[in-house]
Design an enzyme around this catalytic site. Structure first.
Site, mmCIF file in Angstrom:
data_model
loop_
_atom_site.group_PDB
_atom_site.id
_atom_site.type_symbol
_atom_site.label_atom_id
_atom_site.label_comp_id
_atom_site.label_asym_id
_atom_site.label_seq_id
_atom_site.Cartn_x
_atom_site.Cartn_y
_atom_site.Cartn_z
ATOM 1 N N ARG A 73 0.856 -1.173 0.000
ATOM 2 C CA ARG A 73 0.000 0.000 0.000
ATOM 3 C C ARG A 73 0.899 1.233 0.000
ATOM 4 O O ARG A 73 2.027 1.191 0.503
ATOM 5 C CB ARG A 73 -0.910 0.022 1.226
ATOM 6 C CG ARG A 73 -1.829 -1.202 1.350
ATOM 7 C CD ARG A 73 -2.611 -1.153 2.645
ATOM 8 N NE ARG A 73 -3.512 -2.294 2.803
ATOM 9 C CZ ARG A 73 -3.192 -3.438 3.407
ATOM 10 N NH1 ARG A 73 -1.981 -3.600 3.934
ATOM 11 N NH2 ARG A 73 -4.075 -4.419 3.506
ATOM 12 N N LYS B 248 -1.687 -2.517 8.037
ATOM 13 C CA LYS B 248 -2.807 -2.003 8.808
ATOM 14 C C LYS B 248 -2.820 -2.600 10.210
ATOM 15 O O LYS B 248 -2.559 -3.778 10.398
ATOM 16 C CB LYS B 248 -4.126 -2.332 8.106
ATOM 17 C CG LYS B 248 -4.363 -1.531 6.830
ATOM 18 C CD LYS B 248 -5.728 -1.825 6.263
ATOM 19 C CE LYS B 248 -6.029 -0.956 5.040
ATOM 20 N NZ LYS B 248 -7.378 -1.249 4.492
ATOM 21 N N HIS C 267 -2.882 2.480 -6.110
ATOM 22 C CA HIS C 267 -3.756 1.318 -5.972
ATOM 23 C C HIS C 267 -3.714 0.447 -7.228
ATOM 24 O O HIS C 267 -3.747 -0.786 -7.164
ATOM 25 C CB HIS C 267 -5.178 1.796 -5.708
ATOM 26 C CG HIS C 267 -6.000 0.824 -4.926
ATOM 27 N ND1 HIS C 267 -5.521 0.160 -3.817
ATOM 28 C CD2 HIS C 267 -7.288 0.399 -5.101
ATOM 29 C CE1 HIS C 267 -6.477 -0.624 -3.337
ATOM 30 N NE2 HIS C 267 -7.547 -0.505 -4.102
ATOM 31 N N ARG D 83 -0.665 -1.708 -7.181
ATOM 32 C CA ARG D 83 -0.881 -2.820 -6.243
ATOM 33 C C ARG D 83 -1.733 -3.910 -6.902
ATOM 34 O O ARG D 83 -1.444 -5.094 -6.779
ATOM 35 C CB ARG D 83 -1.551 -2.278 -4.984
ATOM 36 C CG ARG D 83 -1.884 -3.302 -3.900
ATOM 37 C CD ARG D 83 -2.286 -2.536 -2.638
ATOM 38 N NE ARG D 83 -3.103 -3.298 -1.711
ATOM 39 C CZ ARG D 83 -2.621 -4.103 -0.763
ATOM 40 N NH1 ARG D 83 -1.305 -4.274 -0.648
ATOM 41 N NH2 ARG D 83 -3.426 -4.734 0.066
ATOM 42 N N HIS E 81 -3.806 -8.974 3.252
ATOM 43 C CA HIS E 81 -5.257 -9.064 3.439
ATOM 44 C C HIS E 81 -5.562 -9.969 4.630
ATOM 45 O O HIS E 81 -5.054 -11.089 4.715
ATOM 46 C CB HIS E 81 -5.936 -9.651 2.197
ATOM 47 C CG HIS E 81 -6.018 -8.707 1.053
ATOM 48 N ND1 HIS E 81 -6.235 -9.098 -0.259
ATOM 49 C CD2 HIS E 81 -5.909 -7.347 0.997
ATOM 50 C CE1 HIS E 81 -6.266 -8.049 -1.048
ATOM 51 N NE2 HIS E 81 -6.070 -6.973 -0.307
#
Length: 317
Positions: free
Chosen positions: A155, A179, A257, A260, A283
């Site tokens: 990201r 994240k 994005h 990616r 993910h």
């Protein structure tokens, strides 16, 4: 199995507290989860059951009732996501032996990927990056940024905030903090390592000069004047648009994005396992990665049409 909270409100508050702590979720996200789960709690309570006893059929029936009440596909999809995540947490905590929502297909609109960049598009972008910039240092930095994002699928926030320590010693793999502070290791391609080595050399030379002038050394791989001390996401986005123009690729198609997505789709088309791509992208849920399977579907369809004897037109027709 361990006993969960005695009430649905207890399940919801415990889940939301853990979700906020683990993922640093925004307040609006927390509020949305809370509203969705309280609505589901009221529905299961009306049926005389609680979260602990609800089955897949119960969740499906709830979604049918939401449809009957006129809720949009997007709202129903969000509610299913909230329920699924709460039950995943409950399963991890040992409150449930299963996740009754895990295999329910969402009612929302089909997730769409950006217009996929081809491998030729990416090659042209890389070539343009090598000559884009006012100085050798700018060009080396731009090349390293693009090579890294395409080689790893990071990201943009993960990319620009990389510490310089992650790139020391010509690593074959690099540690990425994603994240919620979750870390993962991603391999570096040969071109990415080469571009990184060139950038590090020029970056360190600039840092040495800055140190002699009395400035504190930067801990960032890509230093910048912003408050966080590293290149900003906005700067990278603008740079990418300029490189796209120089490469003759529509800038509307070229975003962090999109790069990616290119990383994931090109890997999958080349035969990579979906679970591997899930890990590399960071993910949490495989269902998020499954949106890339359209690439595999197209690839298989092409193979059948090209090689299956009954798919070929008859001679003379």
């Amino acid at each position: 199995m361990t006993a969960g909270p005695a009430t649905s409100d207890g399940w919801i508050s415990t889940f939301l507290d853990a979700h906020a702590a683990e993922l640093d979720a925004a307040r609006n996200t927390q509020l949305a989860y809370g509203r969705d789960l309280k609505d589901f709690a009221a529905w299961v309570a009306h049926r005389g059951i609680g979260f602990a006893a609800a089955t897949r059929e119960d969740v499906e029936a709830y979604l049918v009732s939401c449809d009957a009440n006129g809720l949009s596909k997007a709202t129903r999809a969000r509610r299913l996501s909230s329920i699924r995540q709460m039950y995943r947490f409950a399963h991890d905590e040992g409150w449930r032996a299963d996740n009754p929502a895990i295999r329910i297909k969402g009612p929302g609109a089909v997730q769409r990927l950006p217009d996929a960049l081809s491998q030729d598009d990416v090659t042209r972008l890389m070539d343009a990056a090598r000559s884009h910039g006012r100085t050798d240092s700018d060009r080396a930095r731009n090349t390293a940024l693009l090579e890294l994002v395409y080689a790893t699928g990071m990201r943009v926030t993960e990319l620009v905030s990389l510490p310089v320590s992650a790139a020391r010693g010509d690593p074959r793999m690099i540690l990425v903090r994603g994240k919620g502070g979750k870390e993962r290791m991603v391999p570096l391609s040969g071109p990415a390592r080469a571009a990184l080595a060139v950038w590090l050399k020029l970056r360190d030379q600039a840092e040495d000069k800055a140190r002699l002038a009395g400035h504190a050394p930067s801990r960032q791989l890509f230093p910048g004047p912003g408050a966080d001390g590293h290149l900003t996401r906005q700067h990278f986005h603008l740079m990418l648009k300029q490189i796209a123009i120089a490469a003759g690729v529509s800038p509307a198609r070229v975003t962090p994005h999109a790069l990616r997505h290119a990383f994931a789709t090109h890997l999958l088309a080349g035969g990579a396992d979906l679970r591997v791509i899930q890990t590399l992208l960071g993910h949490a849920d495989l269902s998020t990665t499954e949106i890339y399977t359209h690439v595999l579907d197209d690839h298989l369809k092409s193979l059948v049409l090209q090689h299956h004897p009954l798919a070929k037109p008859a001679k003379g027709s």
